[in-house]
Design a protein around this motif. Structure first.
Motif, PDB file in Angstrom:
ATOM      1  N   TRP A 173      11.642  -8.372   9.678  1.00 50.53           N
ATOM      2  CA  TRP A 173      11.668  -9.321  10.779  1.00 50.53           C
ATOM      3  C   TRP A 173      12.634  -8.933  11.900  1.00 50.53           C
ATOM      4  N   ASP A 174      13.277  -7.777  11.793  1.00 44.37           N
ATOM      5  CA  ASP A 174      14.088  -7.306  12.920  1.00 44.37           C
ATOM      6  C   ASP A 174      13.180  -6.811  14.038  1.00 44.37           C
ATOM      7  N   ARG A 175      13.614  -7.059  15.262  1.00 41.31           N
ATOM      8  CA  ARG A 175      12.883  -6.592  16.441  1.00 41.31           C
ATOM      9  C   ARG A 175      13.684  -5.457  17.068  1.00 41.31           C
ATOM     10  N   LEU A 176      13.071  -4.288  17.199  1.00 46.75           N
ATOM     11  CA  LEU A 176      13.741  -3.111  17.729  1.00 46.75           C
ATOM     12  C   LEU A 176      13.199  -2.783  19.115  1.00 46.75           C
ATOM     13  N   PRO A 222       7.163  -7.550   6.349  1.00 47.68           N
ATOM     14  CA  PRO A 222       7.026  -7.100   4.957  1.00 47.68           C
ATOM     15  C   PRO A 222       5.676  -6.461   4.686  1.00 47.68           C
ATOM     16  N   ARG A 223       5.709  -5.466   3.824  1.00 55.53           N
ATOM     17  CA  ARG A 223       4.491  -4.827   3.339  1.00 55.53           C
ATOM     18  C   ARG A 223       4.603  -4.759   1.832  1.00 55.53           C
ATOM     19  N   GLN A 224       3.667  -5.380   1.114  1.00 52.42           N
ATOM     20  CA  GLN A 224       3.712  -5.388  -0.338  1.00 52.42           C
ATOM     21  C   GLN A 224       2.663  -4.428  -0.863  1.00 52.42           C
ATOM     22  N   PRO A 225       3.089  -3.363  -1.563  1.00 52.55           N
ATOM     23  CA  PRO A 225       2.141  -2.372  -2.074  1.00 52.55           C
ATOM     24  C   PRO A 225       1.135  -2.980  -3.032  1.00 52.55           C
ATOM     25  N   TRP A 262      10.082  -1.169   2.801  1.00 49.79           N
ATOM     26  CA  TRP A 262       8.755  -0.889   3.360  1.00 49.79           C
ATOM     27  C   TRP A 262       8.531  -1.839   4.528  1.00 49.79           C
ATOM     28  N   ARG A 263       7.640  -1.433   5.433  1.00 52.99           N
ATOM     29  CA  ARG A 263       7.328  -2.340   6.541  1.00 52.99           C
ATOM     30  C   ARG A 263       5.912  -2.138   7.046  1.00 52.99           C
ATOM     31  N   ARG A 264       5.391  -3.158   7.677  1.00 54.49           N
ATOM     32  CA  ARG A 264       4.287  -3.016   8.612  1.00 54.49           C
ATOM     33  C   ARG A 264       4.898  -3.124  10.003  1.00 54.49           C
ATOM     34  N   THR A 265       4.246  -2.502  10.972  1.00 55.62           N
ATOM     35  CA  THR A 265       4.794  -2.488  12.317  1.00 55.62           C
ATOM     36  C   THR A 265       3.902  -3.278  13.260  1.00 55.62           C
ATOM     37  N   HIS A 266       4.523  -4.099  14.072  1.00 53.39           N
ATOM     38  CA  HIS A 266       3.819  -4.839  15.110  1.00 53.39           C
ATOM     39  C   HIS A 266       4.472  -4.530  16.441  1.00 53.39           C
TER      40      HIS A 266
END
Length: 230
Positions: free
Chosen positions: A172-175, A187-190, A225-229
């Motif tokens: 949930w961090d915004r870069l 979050p990305r759950q395998p 792990w992450r998903r990117t938006h």
């Protein structure tokens, strides 16, 4: 409890001070024997030796939005004049070795020499088919992009590419990527396979020291792990 070799930070709802985990899910830890049994349980599909690909030739900059498929999770995203690569892999194998391991059957959709100036690299996690240090070394030498990634993955990148400009974040961090563009880590759950024993891609770290797969297994256990938006 074992020390996390990649990240040292305060506990959170998904980090116990040593390991990252998916809140509300049962542990997916399994031993090496269980992992091998999962790997050998089903009949593998027959893969072709090669598949022809028509190479794309992207513009240097795009004012609007253009997304070009490179392969697997590697994409070239061109938006508002900014060029972004996701999980770039130009190596022949997704492996710690150059002569052993899964070999690609398609060439990258863009020749490395045909890439436009790369401003940013987004990394999702540290599996070899997503975090390819040989490709990152080439990108750093040719383009010096900003590399963004989840917590813990920067230890892998900095060890292999000392001059890399790394930016890390937690869920949930915004870069801020510059040029009016930002990315948010979610979050990305395998996937968990319903086999004899449940297995997830972030499962185990029980290979003996010196085992070829150990480094990848440790990365799975200790990195976010992450998903990117965008």
């Amino acid at each position: 409890m074992a020390r996390n070799p990649y990240y040292d930070g305060p506990p959170s709802d998904h980090f116990d001070g040593t390991r990252f985990f998916n809140p509300g899910q049962a542990s997916t830890d399994r031993g090496l024997r269980a992992m091998l049994r999962w790997k050998l349980a089903g009949a593998a599909a027959t893969w072709p030796k090669s598949v022809p690909v028509a190479l794309a030739k992207p513009e240097a900059r795009v004012a609007g939005l253009c997304v070009t498929m490179v392969g697997h999770a590697s994409l070239l995203i061109q938006a508002a004049g900014v060029n972004i690569l996701t999980d770039p892999v130009w190596s022949e194998r997704a492996s710690p070795f150059r002569r052993v391991g899964p070999k690609r059957v398609t060439a990258p959709g863009i020749a490395f020499e045909g890439l436009p100036p790369i401003d940013v690299v987004l990394l999702s996690h540290a599996h070899y088919d997503h975090l390819d240090v040989d490709t990152l070394l080439r990108l750093q030498a040719a383009h010096d992009p900003l590399m963004t990634m989840p917590l813990g993955n920067d230890a892998v990148v900095r060890a292999a590419v000392p001059a890399a400009r790394c930016m890390t974040g937690d869920w949930w961090d915004r870069l801020d990527l510059g040029g009016g563009i930002a990315t948010t880590l979610t979050p990305r759950q395998p996937l968990v396979e319903p086999l004899d024993e449940r297995h997830a891609h972030d499962a185990v770290e029980r290979a003996p020291p010196g085992n070829a797969c150990r480094d990848d297994l440790v990365r799975r256990r200790y990195g976010v792990w992450r998903r990117t938006h965008l």
